[in-house]
Design a protein around this motif. Structure first.
Motif, PDB file in Angstrom:
ATOM      1  N   ILE A 152     -10.189  -1.090  52.117  1.00  0.00           N
ATOM      2  CA  ILE A 152     -10.697  -1.593  50.844  1.00  0.00           C
ATOM      3  C   ILE A 152      -9.642  -1.368  49.765  1.00  0.00           C
ATOM      4  CG2 ILE A 152     -12.476  -1.311  49.079  1.00  0.00           C
ATOM      5  CD1 ILE A 152     -14.404  -0.557  51.320  1.00  0.00           C
ATOM      6  N   ASN A 153      -9.351  -2.407  49.020  1.00  0.00           N
ATOM      7  CA  ASN A 153      -8.389  -2.305  47.937  1.00  0.00           C
ATOM      8  C   ASN A 153      -8.913  -1.358  46.858  1.00  0.00           C
ATOM      9  OD1 ASN A 153      -6.919  -3.065  45.383  1.00  0.00           O
ATOM     10  ND2 ASN A 153      -5.932  -4.500  46.796  1.00  0.00           N
ATOM     11  N   PRO A 154      -8.070  -0.491  46.315  1.00  0.00           N
ATOM     12  CA  PRO A 154      -8.532   0.455  45.283  1.00  0.00           C
ATOM     13  C   PRO A 154      -9.245  -0.201  44.108  1.00  0.00           C
ATOM     14  CG  PRO A 154      -6.360   1.096  46.032  1.00  0.00           C
ATOM     15  CD  PRO A 154      -6.668  -0.223  46.699  1.00  0.00           C
ATOM     16  N   LYS A 155      -8.898  -1.442  43.782  1.00  0.00           N
ATOM     17  CA  LYS A 155      -9.567  -2.099  42.657  1.00  0.00           C
ATOM     18  C   LYS A 155     -11.036  -2.398  42.965  1.00  0.00           C
ATOM     19  CE  LYS A 155      -8.144  -6.833  43.902  1.00  0.00           C
ATOM     20  NZ  LYS A 155      -9.489  -7.327  44.199  1.00  0.00           N
ATOM     21  N   ASP A 156     -11.402  -2.311  44.255  1.00  0.00           N
ATOM     22  CA  ASP A 156     -12.779  -2.602  44.650  1.00  0.00           C
ATOM     23  C   ASP A 156     -13.583  -1.352  45.003  1.00  0.00           C
ATOM     24  OD1 ASP A 156     -12.535  -5.409  44.433  1.00  0.00           O
ATOM     25  OD2 ASP A 156     -11.540  -5.509  46.379  1.00  0.00           O
ATOM     26  N   PHE A 157     -13.006  -0.172  44.781  1.00  0.00           N
ATOM     27  CA  PHE A 157     -13.713   1.058  45.141  1.00  0.00           C
ATOM     28  C   PHE A 157     -15.070   1.176  44.442  1.00  0.00           C
ATOM     29  CE2 PHE A 157      -9.809   3.824  46.445  1.00  0.00           C
ATOM     30  CZ  PHE A 157      -9.728   3.102  47.621  1.00  0.00           C
ATOM     31  N   GLY A 204      -5.943  11.747  42.577  1.00  0.00           N
ATOM     32  CA  GLY A 204      -5.530  10.385  42.249  1.00  0.00           C
ATOM     33  C   GLY A 204      -5.575   9.428  43.412  1.00  0.00           C
ATOM     34  N   GLY A 205      -6.346   9.774  44.454  1.00  0.00           N
ATOM     35  CA  GLY A 205      -6.469   8.879  45.601  1.00  0.00           C
ATOM     36  C   GLY A 205      -5.434   9.159  46.676  1.00  0.00           C
ATOM     37  N   CYS A 206      -5.419   8.297  47.674  1.00  0.00           N
ATOM     38  CA  CYS A 206      -4.575   8.499  48.865  1.00  0.00           C
ATOM     39  C   CYS A 206      -3.117   8.119  48.594  1.00  0.00           C
ATOM     40  CB  CYS A 206      -5.135   7.673  50.023  1.00  0.00           C
ATOM     41  SG  CYS A 206      -4.163   7.785  51.533  1.00  0.00           S
ATOM     42  N   VAL A 207      -2.206   8.999  49.012  1.00  0.00           N
ATOM     43  CA  VAL A 207      -0.775   8.737  48.855  1.00  0.00           C
ATOM     44  C   VAL A 207      -0.355   7.476  49.610  1.00  0.00           C
ATOM     45  CG1 VAL A 207       1.515   9.611  49.481  1.00  0.00           C
ATOM     46  CG2 VAL A 207      -0.122  11.115  48.378  1.00  0.00           C
ATOM     47  N   ALA A 208      -1.051   7.160  50.707  1.00  0.00           N
ATOM     48  CA  ALA A 208      -0.683   5.978  51.494  1.00  0.00           C
ATOM     49  C   ALA A 208      -0.766   4.702  50.665  1.00  0.00           C
ATOM     50  CB  ALA A 208      -1.583   5.866  52.720  1.00  0.00           C
ATOM     51  N   HIS A 209      -1.715   4.624  49.740  1.00  0.00           N
ATOM     52  CA  HIS A 209      -1.810   3.445  48.876  1.00  0.00           C
ATOM     53  C   HIS A 209      -0.555   3.323  48.006  1.00  0.00           C
ATOM     54  CE1 HIS A 209      -5.844   1.911  49.607  1.00  0.00           C
ATOM     55  NE2 HIS A 209      -6.271   3.140  49.667  1.00  0.00           N
ATOM     56  N   ILE A 210      -0.051   4.468  47.527  1.00  0.00           N
ATOM     57  CA  ILE A 210       1.143   4.451  46.691  1.00  0.00           C
ATOM     58  C   ILE A 210       2.363   4.016  47.502  1.00  0.00           C
ATOM     59  CG2 ILE A 210       2.655   5.877  45.261  1.00  0.00           C
ATOM     60  CD1 ILE A 210       0.187   7.650  44.701  1.00  0.00           C
TER      61      ILE A 210
END
Length: 328
Positions: free
Chosen positions: A184-189, A311-317
């Motif tokens: 899921i894209n972070p913008k849709d959390f 700040g969420g998952c490092v993998a997204h960064i």
């Protein structure tokens, strides 16, 4: 606590699998050897660690899985198996007989990662239920959220029907930098939280307690919702993201599966588990020093500043770095 891979062979092909990149590069016929297991046990014991997690692939496919569990118990380790609960009939019968013959005091727990039965094959569901019918009281459930139209009702049904441990580990599927899987894209959390909160309300009367795996950003909930999450989780909720420490069958190690290609090392490069953990914590911090979290707002967020949220998952960064085409 270290996560030790027993095999890269798996019985499923989950579309969200965050181990997919590692599995695709590994030898599917490779199994953790006795020599390597003993080295890892010595390494952890000398570091004061007394809890070990065994995973894969499907760890229950390892031909000596029962013997590994019994050996580690004799060494004083509590063993957690991360499994799908899906095994061929013959292997399951052999494994169950050996474990049950060891008596009720075996320090062993299963974390069973389950998928929605509506999206699973009938044969898989039957094997999962067979596993629960034998090991139910030693099992807790794990569920990865990778689509917006998800339901958690079946988790509660499993717990009630088979007398499972009344705790559910919830994870957000994370991207694999440089590879492809569903997440899921972070913008849709924020679209996820309504289903979570309504499910938590159903769990409460059943004394089922939810828990978050790493990578949930705190800001997906407002303050009122955070109060409800805190209550439903009995105050055990966390919004942190740190190194999990995975060790492969070849004794390679990395921070966590989504970051399996990020600064991979060998366990032989470290003198203690603390040194290994601190190394990857430092590598993750290097990323946080450049980009604090998933959203621009993380740069000036008090919750991030006071370490209430990572700040969420490092993998997204890292995935953003990949998409930038080598700019960084």
């Amino acid at each position: 606590m270290a996560n030790v891979l027993l095999t890269e062979t798996c019985v499923r092909s989950c579309p969200y699998c965050f181990a997919k990149q590692y599995m695709s590069e590994a030898d599917v016929n490779d199994y953790l050897s006795w020599d390597n297991l003993i080295y890892i046990a010595d390494f952890l014991e000398s570091s004061g660690e007394h809890h070990i997690s065994l995973l894969g692939g499907e760890p229950l496919l390892h031909p000596q899985i029962a013997e590994f569990i019994i050996y580690l118990n004799k060494r004083g380790f509590f063993v957690t198996i991360f499994t799908s609960g899906i095994m061929p009939d013959g292997k399951f019968d052999n494994f169950a007989n050996k474990i049950l013959a060891s008596g009720p005091n075996l320090k062993l727990g299963f974390v069973c990662n389950v998928n929605d039965p509506k999206l699973s094959r009938k044969s898989e569901i039957e094997k999962v239920k067979r596993f629960f019918s034998v090991f139910g009281e030693k099992c807790s459930l794990s569920f990865n959220i990778y689509r917006l139209d998800f339901s958690m009702d079946f988790l509660m049904e499993y717990i009630v029907e088979f007398g499972l441990n009344r705790h559910i580990r919830l994870g957000l599927a994370h991207p694999i930098p440089g590879a492809k899987n569903l997440y899921i894209n972070p913008k849709d959390f924020h679209h996820v939280k309504d289903t979570l909160l309504s499910s938590f309300e159903k769990m409460a009367p059943l004394d089922i307690v939810p828990g978050f795996d790493c990578g949930f950003p705190m800001c997906m909930f407002n303050n009122e919702e955070l109060g409800r999450v805190y209550k439903y989780s009995l105050g055990q909720i966390s919004f942190q993201c740190g190194p999990a420490i995975d060790i492969g069958t070849d004794m390679s190690c990395w921070s966590c599966f989504p970051l399996s290609g990020f600064h991979k090392k060998s366990i032989f490069d470290f003198n203690s588990f603390r040194e290994l953990h601190d190394y990857y914590e430092g590598k993750m911090q290097e990323i946080r020093n450049e980009v604090k979290g998933l959203y621009p707002e993380c740069d000036y967020c008090d919750d991030f500043k006071h370490r209430l949220c990572s700040g969420g998952c490092v993998a997204h960064i890292l995935n953003k770095y990949e998409e930038e085409g080598g700019i960084r």
